[in-house]
Every structure is written in C-alpha cells, then in structure tokens.
Enzyme design. Sequence first.
Site, PDB file in Angstrom:
ATOM      1  N   ASP A   1       0.257  -1.137  -0.057  1.00  0.00           N
ATOM      2  CA  ASP A   1       0.002   0.191   0.265  1.00  0.00           C
ATOM      3  C   ASP A   1       0.813   1.430   0.225  1.00  0.00           C
ATOM      4  O   ASP A   1       2.098   1.342   0.268  1.00  0.00           O
ATOM      5  CB  ASP A   1      -0.831  -0.170   1.691  1.00  0.00           C
ATOM      6  CG  ASP A   1      -1.852   1.334   1.460  1.00  0.00           C
ATOM      7  OD1 ASP A   1      -2.684   1.517  -0.138  1.00  0.00           O
ATOM      8  OD2 ASP A   1      -1.617   1.853   2.771  1.00  0.00           O
TER       9      ASP A   1
ATOM     10  N   ASP B   1       0.004   4.948   1.052  1.00  0.00           N
ATOM     11  CA  ASP B   1      -0.315   5.988   2.532  1.00  0.00           C
ATOM     12  C   ASP B   1      -0.187   4.394   3.504  1.00  0.00           C
ATOM     13  O   ASP B   1      -0.514   4.680   3.630  1.00  0.00           O
ATOM     14  CB  ASP B   1      -1.111   6.853   1.936  1.00  0.00           C
ATOM     15  CG  ASP B   1      -1.311   7.238   0.661  1.00  0.00           C
ATOM     16  OD1 ASP B   1      -0.137   8.337   1.014  1.00  0.00           O
ATOM     17  OD2 ASP B   1      -2.005   7.407   0.094  1.00  0.00           O
TER      18      ASP B   1
END
Length: 191
Positions: A10, A12
């Site tokens: 992922d 952020d």
Amino acid sequence: MREGRALFLDRDGVINVERGYVHRRKDFHFQTGIFELCRAARDLGYLLVVVTNQAGIGRGFYTEDEFRQLTDWMIGQFAAQTIPIARVYYCPHHPIHGIGVYKYDSPDRKPRPGMLLRARSDLELDLTSSVLVGDKRSDIEAAAAAGVGTKIFLRSASEIEPPAGQCHVADTLDDIRRRFFCPPSVERSSR
C-alpha cells in the site's frame, strides 16, 4: 511458464508517512525502513508492486496528473536506490464521495481485489506465494479476497488493532524485513 511473486505495498502509511491525501513532494516522507525492506524482497526475487486507493482524486483534492507526477518522482527515488518498482496500480474512485465520473463503486477499490487480480494477470504472478503489506483492514481484506498467501498488517496510528482473520502483525517495516525477507542465517540452518 513459471509465475513470479510480488511484494504488494500500500502507499500511504506503508511507503510514505500517512498525512491524509498526500499529493505533493513536500508532504511525501518515506517511512523508515521502506528501502531496506524493498531491497531485501528484491534480492529474494520478489517484484515490487504498489496497490493504492487514491480517493483524493475522486473527491477533487488533486488530479490524476498530479498523482502521476508524484508517482513518477517516487519511482525515481526507488530507482536511485536500485530498487525497481514493477508497477503502480491505483483506484481514483469513491462510491459515495466521488465527483462526476469518479463516483463509482469500482472493483479495484480496496477491500475489493481488482488491483491485485490485474497485477496477477499483467505480471504473471502466483498470488499464493506473494506478500502484501498494508496498514488498513481494507488492504488485508483485498489480499484475502485475491488469494495472496502472506498478509502483513503494519500497525498505524489510525488502525492499531489487526483485522480479524489470518494475517501477520508488525509494528515496523524493519520487523517485517527481518521476519519475512531475511534468509535464515548459517548458524540457524546448521541446527
């Protein structure tokens, strides 16, 4: 034909510090240990693939062009460390808060597995031998729905409790690197 394996990340909260809708270089700060983790995974033959919800685009906070410019810069920072990013998949849609064409319940938006399934097809990956690192329940749920073999929940300020179900939990990227991407030492293998 032999299928490859990937380390799915992922963005952020895993690659960069979560600051809410990051879309400018000045707000993008790499997480401690991200380059070391990715280098260790690369050395073990994993492709590095980013899978990221980017609802800030759909909400009108920034444009796809601004996202792409920041992404190109981020990829360049990894390349400068001799760590190639194989692909970046993103979902700009939001089913409730999206504006115009971005108001859409996309199969790519995590917790749905669309981005992971596209990566499997595009990059000829074996998802059962792949790993995903995420800091949200939706990351882990998407990985489970896609059949990713190893799911690792990185505790964050926003979500401390791991999601229900089968996943590993870690507090730092260095912990993940040591536990999952360091080859066993000679001393341990001789026992």
